[in-house]
Design an enzyme around this catalytic site. Structure first.
Site, short mmCIF file in Angstrom:
data_model
loop_
_atom_site.label_atom_id
_atom_site.label_comp_id
_atom_site.label_asym_id
_atom_site.label_seq_id
_atom_site.Cartn_x
_atom_site.Cartn_y
_atom_site.Cartn_z
CG ASP A 37 -95.08 29.97 -10.66
OD1 ASP A 37 -94.01 30.56 -10.44
OD2 ASP A 37 -95.94 29.76 -9.76
CG ASP B 133 -92.35 29.21 -4.92
OD1 ASP B 133 -91.90 28.11 -4.54
OD2 ASP B 133 -91.69 30.26 -4.85
#
Length: 268
Positions: free
Chosen positions: A32, A34
């Site tokens: 991922d 963020d």
């Protein structure tokens, strides 16, 4: 998923010892962005480029759960109206700090790039991710990046679109990471690339969705104390054994690097 020396009926042999070397084990490492690769939510970070580094209340009140992508389209239109240009956004993205230990993890992966195929699945946007990773020097590590399309129109406004449509009831309207990961694995299998194990590094609720599809040979690395971590704990309480992957929470990505180092040590 294939196992090392599966079906050979012989002990594993080290490279160059007694027989032709088998293809090195291949692992898929999914990240991922963020609050995983970077230590902030990049959508929140870009508000630093807005006048007064804040959004007006009438914009913030338009947010609806599950429709964050549409909300960010309105935020970016407002910022364009305020004269915020590409260079302003780029500067913000380039200066978002990586999460603790992430440079260590990326250095380790760079040294072992032949063993790990890396992809990034993020509900941020392509422009911001590329700007940040290029500035940090790690963009080339990723074979593919899946994120919302973004760019700048003739007015110089930063524009954002949805990634795709899907039928998952647990994910935002614009992106289901489970769908992306499942399709990627199927595509690579068609190309005769099968991974011995999948490692998933994330933090959010939308990272929990794809991690549920991982098998008992795979590993989920949820950031400690974040939604993905809490959701794996809740599933284990309610349905013991339902979450099949090994769960390795992390506070520093250096912990992920150490785990992967141990995996390589155990391999033949």
């Amino acid at each position: 998923m294939k196992r090392c020396c599966e079906g050979v009926g012989l002990p594993c042999l080290f490279k160059g010892v007694g027989m032709a070397s088998p293809r090195p084990p291949r692992y898929l490492l999914v990240f991922d962005f963020d609050e995983t690769i970077i230590n902030e939510n990049s959508d929140d970070s870009i508000v630093r480029a807005a006048p007064g580094q804040a959004l007006p209340e009438h914009i913030r009140q338009t947010f609806r759960e599950g429709f964050y992508n549409e909300y960010m389209q309105r935020v970016l239109a407002y910022m364009g109206d305020q004269g915020v240009k590409m260079g302003d956004f780029k500067t913000v993205y380039e200066n978002i700090p990586l999460s603790p230990g992430m440079p260590d993890l990326f250095q380790f992966l760079s040294k072992n790039h032949e063993l790990f195929e890396m992809i990034l699945i993020s509900d941020a946007n392509m422009f911001g991710i590329e700007a940040n990773l290029r500035a940090a020097g790690f963009y080339s590590l990723f074979r593919k990046i899946f994120s919302n399309p973004s760019g700048f129109d003739k007015r110089g406004y930063f524009t954002l679109g949805p990634y795709h449509s899907h039928k998952c009831l647990d994910c935002p309207a614009n992106m289901c990471k489970r769908k992306i990961l499942t399709e990627y694995l199927a595509e690579r299998a068609q190309e005769e690339v099968e991974f011995e194990r999948v490692f998933y590094v994330g933090d959010g609720a939308n990272d929990f969705c794809p991690s549920v599809t991982l098998t008992s040979s795979d590993v989920a690395f949820p950031r400690k104390g974040y939604p993905m971590h809490r959701m794996t704990q809740e599933m284990e309480k309610k349905q013991p054994g339902a979450f099949q992957a090994t769960v390795v929470p992390w506070e520093s990505a250096a912990e992920v690097a150490r785990y992967l180092q141990e995996v390589l040590k155990k391999k033949c």
